[in-house]
Design an enzyme around this catalytic site. Sequence first.
Site, mmCIF file in Angstrom:
data_model
loop_
_atom_site.group_PDB
_atom_site.id
_atom_site.type_symbol
_atom_site.label_atom_id
_atom_site.label_comp_id
_atom_site.label_asym_id
_atom_site.label_seq_id
_atom_site.Cartn_x
_atom_site.Cartn_y
_atom_site.Cartn_z
ATOM 1 N N ASP A 274 49.346 61.434 63.422
ATOM 2 C CA ASP A 274 49.078 61.926 64.766
ATOM 3 C C ASP A 274 49.173 63.452 64.796
ATOM 4 O OD1 ASP A 274 48.424 61.599 67.435
ATOM 5 O OD2 ASP A 274 50.483 61.365 68.099
ATOM 6 N N CYS B 177 41.119 39.411 72.726
ATOM 7 C CA CYS B 177 41.625 39.598 74.090
ATOM 8 C C CYS B 177 40.997 38.588 75.060
ATOM 9 C CB CYS B 177 41.337 41.015 74.584
ATOM 10 S SG CYS B 177 42.385 42.281 73.827
ATOM 11 N N CYS C 237 41.396 38.001 79.187
ATOM 12 C CA CYS C 237 42.662 38.573 79.675
ATOM 13 C C CYS C 237 42.472 40.022 80.121
ATOM 14 C CB CYS C 237 43.713 38.505 78.572
ATOM 15 S SG CYS C 237 45.319 39.182 79.056
ATOM 16 N N CYS D 112 46.739 43.921 80.995
ATOM 17 C CA CYS D 112 47.072 45.336 80.827
ATOM 18 C C CYS D 112 46.408 46.197 81.894
ATOM 19 C CB CYS D 112 46.698 45.814 79.428
ATOM 20 S SG CYS D 112 44.936 45.648 79.014
ATOM 21 N N CYS E 40 48.810 48.247 85.131
ATOM 22 C CA CYS E 40 48.940 49.706 85.029
ATOM 23 C C CYS E 40 49.316 50.309 86.378
ATOM 24 C CB CYS E 40 47.639 50.333 84.525
ATOM 25 S SG CYS E 40 47.742 52.130 84.356
ATOM 26 N N CYS F 185 47.439 58.474 83.329
ATOM 27 C CA CYS F 185 48.373 57.701 82.505
ATOM 28 C C CYS F 185 49.775 58.324 82.559
ATOM 29 C CB CYS F 185 47.863 57.655 81.067
ATOM 30 S SG CYS F 185 48.960 56.781 79.934
ATOM 31 N N CYS G 216 55.321 55.265 79.089
ATOM 32 C CA CYS G 216 55.196 54.041 79.881
ATOM 33 C C CYS G 216 54.745 52.932 78.946
ATOM 34 C CB CYS G 216 54.183 54.234 81.007
ATOM 35 S SG CYS G 216 53.880 52.749 81.999
ATOM 36 N N CYS H 171 51.617 48.342 79.889
ATOM 37 C CA CYS H 171 50.464 47.606 79.360
ATOM 38 C C CYS H 171 50.812 46.842 78.093
ATOM 39 C CB CYS H 171 49.277 48.545 79.138
ATOM 40 S SG CYS H 171 49.552 49.846 77.914
ATOM 41 N N CYS I 152 51.432 42.357 77.640
ATOM 42 C CA CYS I 152 50.438 41.807 76.712
ATOM 43 C C CYS I 152 50.958 40.551 76.010
ATOM 44 C CB CYS I 152 50.074 42.857 75.664
ATOM 45 S SG CYS I 152 48.884 42.251 74.435
#
Length: 365
Positions: A148, A202, A205, A208, A212, A228, A255, A258, A262
Amino acid sequence: MAESGAQIDSLDLWTQVRGWAQALGFSQVGVAGVDLSAAEPGLMQWLQAGFHGRMDYMAAHGLKRARPAELVPGTVSVITARMDYLPQDTPDDWQAAELARLQRPGEAIVSVYSRGRDYHKVLRARLQKLQDRIATAIGPFGHRVFTDSAPVLEAELAARSGQGWRGKHTLVLSREGGSMFFLGEIYVDLHLPRTEATGAHCGQCRACIDICPTQAIVAPYRLDARRCISYLTIEHDGPIDEALRPLMGNRIYGCDDCQLICPWNKYAQRSSLPDFDARDGLADANLVTLFGWSEAEFLRRTEGGPIRRIGHVRWLRNIAVALGNALAALPPGDARRAPLLASLQARAEHPHALVREHVQWALKR
């Protein structure tokens, strides 16, 4: 870069790499190619919509993020690595337990990943050890480690190399590990066998999206970072939009909503490393205690951890918002209001305007 790729048995090397990676604490490794051209239109649309907010470096790097061979000339393969980060003592009902904390306004919530050691340090050190083992086996070769830390299209590379699929929240999901893991990469000049991508699971579904708090997931697979809470509390360095502050609740750094909702995270794995175990005072702290930290105490308690990067001023800004939300959630006359008010009033004349403004907003709540 070196031309070592032509001198090795790539399949045999890859078998060894997988064993070394497991010994270093990685849950899974994969190999992706460098042609990410199919992802470029989506990246440009996201940037053009301004969804990156004030993360100007994303726009500055442009398409280099999707072109590994431009970022590191000579790259022909990308080794991707997954490392699970749930603390070792995480209970089986951890998702429900974390969601329940959102209903206790006086508690301070920091994302699970940020309660231990800074993952950048952990992953980088272990990825470097992995590339050292490769070099010991085959001799010098061209490589560069990323955690990252540069314009890397990380989730795309992870998905292409079989680490999982992109969930509707845009995070990578694994059938074996949910989404509670970190990703890292090694760009190499070695021709390694590509690992097979997995299908998406997914279905219909949209948990998420629905959970939020700020509706930052504006459509499946499309996130507006400007809304976000993770962006607002970590990346954003200015005043937080007043319309979004009440929606932040008691989340002061990141946060996890989400991910907590899941279904795939029932398979999330505990880390094999102690580095991600929660530090004292971060997993079960209250807002008043954390707001009382001096800058020196903040630096001492967050040393070696990811929270330190936002600095004391933004730390206070975030907690001020949470304190205001806690006041709004408690009825008049509730004894729990007094320490919240006293804590805010003690910072009302803070030397930094950013803190003062958010404290005044909180007191009006």
